[in-house]
Design a protein around this motif. Structure first.
Motif, PDB file in Angstrom:
ATOM      1  N   THR A   3      45.165  43.216  32.591  1.00 37.28           N
ATOM      2  CA  THR A   3      45.027  41.875  32.042  1.00 37.28           C
ATOM      3  C   THR A   3      44.356  41.033  33.113  1.00 37.28           C
ATOM      4  N   ILE A   4      43.251  40.367  32.756  1.00 40.85           N
ATOM      5  CA  ILE A   4      42.529  39.534  33.726  1.00 40.85           C
ATOM      6  C   ILE A   4      42.889  38.078  33.491  1.00 40.85           C
ATOM      7  N   THR A   5      43.197  37.398  34.580  1.00 41.96           N
ATOM      8  CA  THR A   5      43.532  35.978  34.552  1.00 41.96           C
ATOM      9  C   THR A   5      42.597  35.242  35.501  1.00 41.96           C
ATOM     10  N   ALA A   6      42.121  34.093  35.076  1.00 41.15           N
ATOM     11  CA  ALA A   6      41.352  33.226  35.963  1.00 41.15           C
ATOM     12  C   ALA A   6      42.340  32.342  36.718  1.00 41.15           C
ATOM     13  N   VAL A   7      42.118  32.197  38.012  1.00 41.63           N
ATOM     14  CA  VAL A   7      42.973  31.362  38.846  1.00 41.63           C
ATOM     15  C   VAL A   7      42.092  30.416  39.637  1.00 41.63           C
ATOM     16  N   HIS A   8      42.454  29.133  39.625  1.00 42.50           N
ATOM     17  CA  HIS A   8      41.758  28.149  40.446  1.00 42.50           C
ATOM     18  C   HIS A   8      42.586  27.965  41.705  1.00 42.50           C
ATOM     19  N   GLY A   9      42.061  28.413  42.825  1.00 40.95           N
ATOM     20  CA  GLY A   9      42.841  28.296  44.047  1.00 40.95           C
ATOM     21  C   GLY A   9      42.252  29.059  45.211  1.00 40.95           C
ATOM     22  N   ASP A  10      43.131  29.356  46.148  1.00 47.32           N
ATOM     23  CA  ASP A  10      42.781  29.999  47.410  1.00 47.32           C
ATOM     24  C   ASP A  10      43.256  31.452  47.362  1.00 47.32           C
ATOM     25  N   ILE A  11      42.344  32.386  47.510  1.00 45.96           N
ATOM     26  CA  ILE A  11      42.709  33.805  47.415  1.00 45.96           C
ATOM     27  C   ILE A  11      43.715  34.208  48.483  1.00 45.96           C
ATOM     28  N   THR A  12      43.710  33.534  49.621  1.00 46.86           N
ATOM     29  CA  THR A  12      44.639  33.905  50.690  1.00 46.86           C
ATOM     30  C   THR A  12      46.078  33.525  50.360  1.00 46.86           C
ATOM     31  N   GLN A  13      46.282  32.734  49.325  1.00 47.72           N
ATOM     32  CA  GLN A  13      47.633  32.303  48.948  1.00 47.72           C
ATOM     33  C   GLN A  13      48.187  33.047  47.738  1.00 47.72           C
ATOM     34  N   GLN A  14      47.470  34.028  47.237  1.00 49.36           N
ATOM     35  CA  GLN A  14      47.882  34.728  46.021  1.00 49.36           C
ATOM     36  C   GLN A  14      49.057  35.669  46.287  1.00 49.36           C
ATOM     37  N   GLN A  15      50.062  35.573  45.421  1.00 50.96           N
ATOM     38  CA  GLN A  15      51.255  36.420  45.502  1.00 50.96           C
ATOM     39  C   GLN A  15      50.995  37.665  44.634  1.00 50.96           C
ATOM     40  N   VAL A  16      50.274  38.608  45.191  1.00 50.15           N
ATOM     41  CA  VAL A  16      49.913  39.853  44.508  1.00 50.15           C
ATOM     42  C   VAL A  16      50.107  41.007  45.485  1.00 50.15           C
ATOM     43  N   ASP A  17      50.019  42.227  44.966  1.00 50.21           N
ATOM     44  CA  ASP A  17      50.132  43.386  45.851  1.00 50.21           C
ATOM     45  C   ASP A  17      48.953  43.467  46.824  1.00 50.21           C
ATOM     46  N   ALA A  18      47.748  43.202  46.315  1.00 49.26           N
ATOM     47  CA  ALA A  18      46.550  43.305  47.154  1.00 49.26           C
ATOM     48  C   ALA A  18      45.561  42.215  46.809  1.00 49.26           C
ATOM     49  N   ILE A  19      44.913  41.702  47.837  1.00 42.14           N
ATOM     50  CA  ILE A  19      43.786  40.804  47.612  1.00 42.14           C
ATOM     51  C   ILE A  19      42.526  41.543  48.042  1.00 42.14           C
ATOM     52  N   VAL A  20      41.436  41.233  47.378  1.00 40.17           N
ATOM     53  CA  VAL A  20      40.164  41.872  47.685  1.00 40.17           C
ATOM     54  C   VAL A  20      39.351  40.942  48.566  1.00 40.17           C
ATOM     55  N   ASN A  21      38.805  41.506  49.613  1.00 42.36           N
ATOM     56  CA  ASN A  21      37.962  40.770  50.548  1.00 42.36           C
ATOM     57  C   ASN A  21      36.508  41.140  50.321  1.00 42.36           C
ATOM     58  N   ALA A  22      35.679  40.138  50.144  1.00 39.86           N
ATOM     59  CA  ALA A  22      34.235  40.337  50.090  1.00 39.86           C
ATOM     60  C   ALA A  22      33.746  40.399  51.539  1.00 39.86           C
ATOM     61  N   ALA A  23      33.751  41.588  52.087  1.00 39.39           N
ATOM     62  CA  ALA A  23      33.476  41.814  53.508  1.00 39.39           C
ATOM     63  C   ALA A  23      31.990  42.053  53.757  1.00 39.39           C
ATOM     64  N   GLY A  63      37.779  49.938  51.124  1.00 36.64           N
ATOM     65  CA  GLY A  63      38.858  50.525  51.895  1.00 36.64           C
ATOM     66  C   GLY A  63      39.919  49.463  52.116  1.00 36.64           C
ATOM     67  N   TRP A  64      41.045  49.837  52.672  1.00 40.59           N
ATOM     68  CA  TRP A  64      42.151  48.883  52.788  1.00 40.59           C
ATOM     69  C   TRP A  64      42.635  48.722  54.215  1.00 40.59           C
ATOM     70  N   THR A  65      43.288  47.585  54.431  1.00 40.00           N
ATOM     71  CA  THR A  65      44.007  47.321  55.679  1.00 40.00           C
ATOM     72  C   THR A  65      45.296  46.601  55.325  1.00 40.00           C
ATOM     73  N   THR A  66      46.098  46.391  56.330  1.00 40.66           N
ATOM     74  CA  THR A  66      47.251  45.523  56.187  1.00 40.66           C
ATOM     75  C   THR A  66      46.767  44.130  55.771  1.00 40.66           C
ATOM     76  N   ALA A  67      47.671  43.318  55.268  1.00 35.23           N
ATOM     77  CA  ALA A  67      47.341  41.925  54.955  1.00 35.23           C
ATOM     78  C   ALA A  67      47.845  40.986  56.045  1.00 35.23           C
ATOM     79  N   GLY A  68      48.430  41.549  57.092  1.00 35.83           N
ATOM     80  CA  GLY A  68      48.894  40.720  58.200  1.00 35.83           C
ATOM     81  C   GLY A  68      49.861  39.645  57.736  1.00 35.83           C
ATOM     82  N   ASP A  69      49.533  38.402  58.020  1.00 33.27           N
ATOM     83  CA  ASP A  69      50.401  37.261  57.708  1.00 33.27           C
ATOM     84  C   ASP A  69      50.213  36.714  56.291  1.00 33.27           C
ATOM     85  N   LEU A  70      49.371  37.331  55.494  1.00 35.16           N
ATOM     86  CA  LEU A  70      49.132  36.861  54.124  1.00 35.16           C
ATOM     87  C   LEU A  70      50.299  37.267  53.221  1.00 35.16           C
ATOM     88  N   PRO A  71      50.487  36.580  52.095  1.00 32.22           N
ATOM     89  CA  PRO A  71      51.585  36.959  51.193  1.00 32.22           C
ATOM     90  C   PRO A  71      51.379  38.299  50.479  1.00 32.22           C
TER      91      PRO A  71
END
Length: 168
Positions: A3-23, A63-71
């Motif tokens: 299920t896709i949801t649009a969210v207006h906000g800051d990706i670093t504050q998302q309470q999810v299992d993983a956030i995707v980084n445009a690296a 690929g993945w890494t830890t999220a460090g101090d992110l939620p």
């Protein structure tokens, strides 16, 4: 199909299992979403990037890494094509979303927050970036149940909502 949801906000504050980084290819931090994630997550993300990706990451891969101090628990890094630099092969862009979902499956992540990959400083046309994200996420064979497309500004959020409505 997630299920896709649009969210207006800051990706670093998302309470999810993983956030995707445009690296970027170097995987050492950068500007835009990449810089925000590295700043918010702290030094642990960069240390993990250096250890896990000593030679960087190819465009279209993830690929993945830890999220460090992110939620979030993990950061899934993916390198989008740089439209401004002439990388205009749309399959590289859709590969970013597909590979990010594959990595999420490997990790057991059920909820993932995505930025619009390549639509910022890399200059991919925003409307096509939105369509590519939605089509690729909805068409993926994945165990991810919830995907968020996080828009930092009002105009992008409105466009994502409009495209999601049209896609349903």
């Amino acid at each position: 199909m997630p299920t896709i949801t649009a969210v207006h906000g800051d990706i670093t504050q998302q309470q999810v299992d993983a956030i995707v980084n445009a690296a970027n290819n170097a995987m050492r931090g950068g500007g835009g979403v990449d810089g925000a994630i590295h700043r918010g997550g702290g030094r642990a993300i960069l240390r993990d990037c250096i250890e896990r990706f000593p030679d960087g990451l190819a465009t279209g891969d993830a690929g993945w890494t830890t999220a460090g101090d992110l939620p979030a628990r993990w950061v899934i890094h993916t390198v989008g094509p740089n439209y401004r630099a002439g990388q205009r092969d749309r399959t590289l862009l859709t590969s970013c979303y597909r590979r990010a979902l594959e990595v999420a499956d490997e990790l057991g992540a059920l909820t993932v927050a995505f930025p619009l990959i390549s639509a910022g400083i890399y200059g991919w046309p925003r409307q096509d970036a939105i369509v590519a994200a939605i089509e690729t996420i909805t068409g993926a064979a994945t165990r991810v149940v919830g995907a968020r497309i996080v828009a930092f500004d009002d105009a992008t959020y409105d466009q994502v909502c409009e495209q999601l409505s049209a896609h349903r």
